[in-house]
Design an enzyme around this catalytic site. Structure first.
Site, short mmCIF file in Angstrom:
data_model
loop_
_atom_site.label_atom_id
_atom_site.label_comp_id
_atom_site.label_asym_id
_atom_site.label_seq_id
_atom_site.Cartn_x
_atom_site.Cartn_y
_atom_site.Cartn_z
N HIS A 82 36.75 -50.38 -110.09
CA HIS A 82 37.43 -48.87 -110.01
C HIS A 82 36.41 -47.82 -110.22
O HIS A 82 35.42 -48.22 -111.28
CB HIS A 82 38.41 -48.97 -111.03
CG HIS A 82 39.45 -47.87 -110.79
ND1 HIS A 82 40.63 -47.96 -110.15
CD2 HIS A 82 39.35 -46.46 -111.22
CE1 HIS A 82 41.34 -46.89 -110.14
NE2 HIS A 82 40.58 -45.90 -110.63
N ASP A 161 51.67 -43.04 -113.73
CA ASP A 161 50.31 -42.49 -113.38
C ASP A 161 50.38 -41.78 -112.00
O ASP A 161 49.82 -40.83 -111.79
CB ASP A 161 49.34 -43.68 -113.22
CG ASP A 161 47.82 -43.17 -112.95
OD1 ASP A 161 47.22 -42.41 -113.62
OD2 ASP A 161 47.41 -43.56 -111.80
N ARG A 168 47.55 -33.85 -113.00
CA ARG A 168 46.13 -33.56 -113.17
C ARG A 168 45.31 -32.79 -112.21
O ARG A 168 44.35 -32.01 -112.51
CB ARG A 168 45.64 -34.76 -113.69
CG ARG A 168 45.99 -35.39 -115.33
CD ARG A 168 45.41 -36.68 -115.57
NE ARG A 168 43.98 -36.68 -115.56
CZ ARG A 168 43.31 -37.83 -115.21
NH1 ARG A 168 44.02 -38.99 -114.65
NH2 ARG A 168 42.13 -37.83 -115.16
N SER A 183 44.74 -43.71 -117.22
CA SER A 183 45.07 -43.73 -115.99
C SER A 183 44.52 -44.89 -115.02
O SER A 183 45.14 -45.68 -114.51
CB SER A 183 44.12 -42.42 -115.23
OG SER A 183 44.51 -42.62 -113.86
N LYS A 187 46.85 -48.80 -114.51
CA LYS A 187 46.73 -49.49 -113.05
C LYS A 187 46.27 -50.96 -113.17
O LYS A 187 46.76 -51.90 -112.48
CB LYS A 187 45.71 -48.68 -112.17
CG LYS A 187 46.59 -47.32 -111.65
CD LYS A 187 46.00 -46.63 -110.43
CE LYS A 187 44.80 -45.72 -110.65
NZ LYS A 187 44.69 -44.68 -111.58
#
Ligand code: URA
Length: 449
Positions: A82, A161, A168, A183, A187
């Site tokens: 990520h 999220d 956001r 966040s 996930k």
């Protein structure tokens, strides 16, 4: 409990307890707490911060807003990557199929663009038909059959999220450590991973442009992973200038396909191999990073990574013909040149300004209801360190309208700095952060604090 009291408690700098956080997150997910109250709480968190316990509770509340996958029936380790977000960062599109081709399952739950940074889902959705909203069953089926699938948050998976992320993006609350950590990790926990490789972008185009913040973010994510038994390794990588030569959703898919064909730009390939190598080691498909890098190079050279990408596209409804014919991807109607104003070397190319140019073109969202234009973007002909003569092309802007195109042209022009002296080399991979601490990866970088 009243949302008002929770907002004012955080506004006054007091820590929230797990019940208060859960009340707010679940109420917002169900639509019982309105957007404007969540926006106020997000800004209070942005300004006042959250301690480790609050951040952990927020992560768990977001995670439990939906279902948690059980991938135990799929053999082998499940490892994901990520990124904290950058400009031109199409690494996931190349790395996920390459790592799957090398034998590690990659269950990837990604995000959309945030602020001036692009998002994997928006990029993939520029492929005609590509569906990022699979059901849990479809996602699992693809993972067992192909070894890779990339989806977004859905009403079933981390719906909190999905909603908070969108809010956001348009309320200037992106660059907050507790909000980024919760966040990302909600996930990742939902995807039942064994391990995660985190790409913490650092520099003008990143969510955080201070080393100290990048380290804090990496440490916070590693420590939350540790608490639930998931190994996290982070690389801190340079995001002063955009990654690769193409920026913008459809353009980035084009560049990712070129990379999977073995023709990717050097910086994109260096970061892809570095992150992918960590994934193969964590996934126990290589003993060390050198062996892992060779495996990844091998699956790119022999076409297996590209075949995985094609299989993933077909399984998710995307038109696989884009692989051989990128003209099938959306394309900006206008091509506007940005020219060099002096002779010399490019000493910097400000990734944030390039990201803002894509926002100006309509390639990223401005508010909750805005549709994005996936055809628009920037082609960077010259990058940092390269020589240029006055009047030569620095970049091309691909726009759908003249007015937006001219605005983006000015931003891109402004993003370039030129000088008679070449700039010092700037390393791409800066630090490795693990449970044991921070290590400099580049010899040009001073040891970390
Ligand atoms: N990626 C995410 O999923 N969330 C963030 O907040 C930033 C990057």
């Amino acid at each position: 409990m009243r949302p008002y009291d929770i907002i004012s408690k955080k506004r006054d700098g007091r820590p929230l307890n797990p019940e208060e956080i859960d009340f707010f997150v679940s109420g917002f997910t169900r639509g019982e707490i309105p957007h404007y109250q969540m926006a106020a709480l997000l800004m209070a968190i942005f300004l006042r911060g959250m301690d480790e316990e609050e951040t952990f509770s927020l992560t768990l509340s977001m995670l439990h807003s939906g279902k948690i996958l059980d991938l135990s029936e799929i053999q082998g380790k499940k490892v994901d990557k990520h990124s904290t977000g950058g400009v031109g960062d199409k690494v996931s599109l190349v790395l996920a199929p390459a790592v799957a081709a090398a034998g590690v399952t990659v269950p990837m739950i990604s995000g959309r663009g945030l602020g001036h940074t692009g998002g994997t889902l928006d990029k993939l959705e520029s492929i005609p038909g590509f569906n990022t909203q699979l059901t849990i069953e479809e996602f699992k089926k693809n993972l067992s059959r192909i070894g890779v699938s990339i989806i977004g948050q859905t009403p079933e998976l981390v719906p909190a999220d999905k909603k908070v992320y969108a809010l956001r993006d348009v309320t200037a609350t992106v660059d907050s450590i507790p909000l980024v950590v919760s966040s990302i990790m909600s996930k990742k926990f939902a995807a039942d991973l064994d391990a995660l490789v985190l790409d913490v972008k650092l520099g003008r185009g990143a969510v955080f442009d201070q080393e100290e913040m990048a380290f804090r973010l990496a440490r916070a994510i590693i420590s939350i992973g540790y608490r639930v038994g998931k190994r996290v390794v982070a690389l801190v990588t340079n995001m002063e200038q955009p990654l690769g030569r193409l920026v913008g959703n459809a353009l980035e898919v084009r560049e990712a396909i070129e990379a999977l064909n073995g023709e990717g730009p050097g910086d994109l390939m260096e970061i892809t191999l570095a992150l992918g190598a960590q994934m193969l080691v964590l996934g126990q498909k290589a003993k060390g990073v050198e062996e892992a890098r060779n495996k990844l190079r091998g699956v790119i050279e022999n076409g297996e990574a590209l075949s995985k990408f094609k299989e993933m596209l077909e399984a998710q409804g995307g038109d696989p013909r884009v692989i051989d014919d990128p003209q099938l991807l959306p394309q900006g109607k206008l091509r506007i040149e940005v020219k060099a104003e002096a002779n010399g070397y490019i000493t910097s190319l400000d990734a944030k300004k390039v990201g803002e140019a894509v926002v100006a073109l309509g390639g990223e969202r401005r508010d909750l209801s805005s549709e994005i234009d996936r055809a628009v973007g920037i082609e960077l002909i010259r990058k940092r360190g390269e020589k240029v003569k006055r009047g030569e092309s620095l970049a091309f802007v691909y726009a759908s309208g003249e007015k937006e195109g001219r605005k983006a042209q000015m931003l891109v022009q402004d993003a370039y700095q030129c000088s008679e002296q070449p700039p010092k080399a700037s390393p791409l991979i800066l630090y490795l952060v693990t449970e044991d601490g921070v290590k400099s990866v580049s010899p040009q970088k001073a040891p970390p604090p």
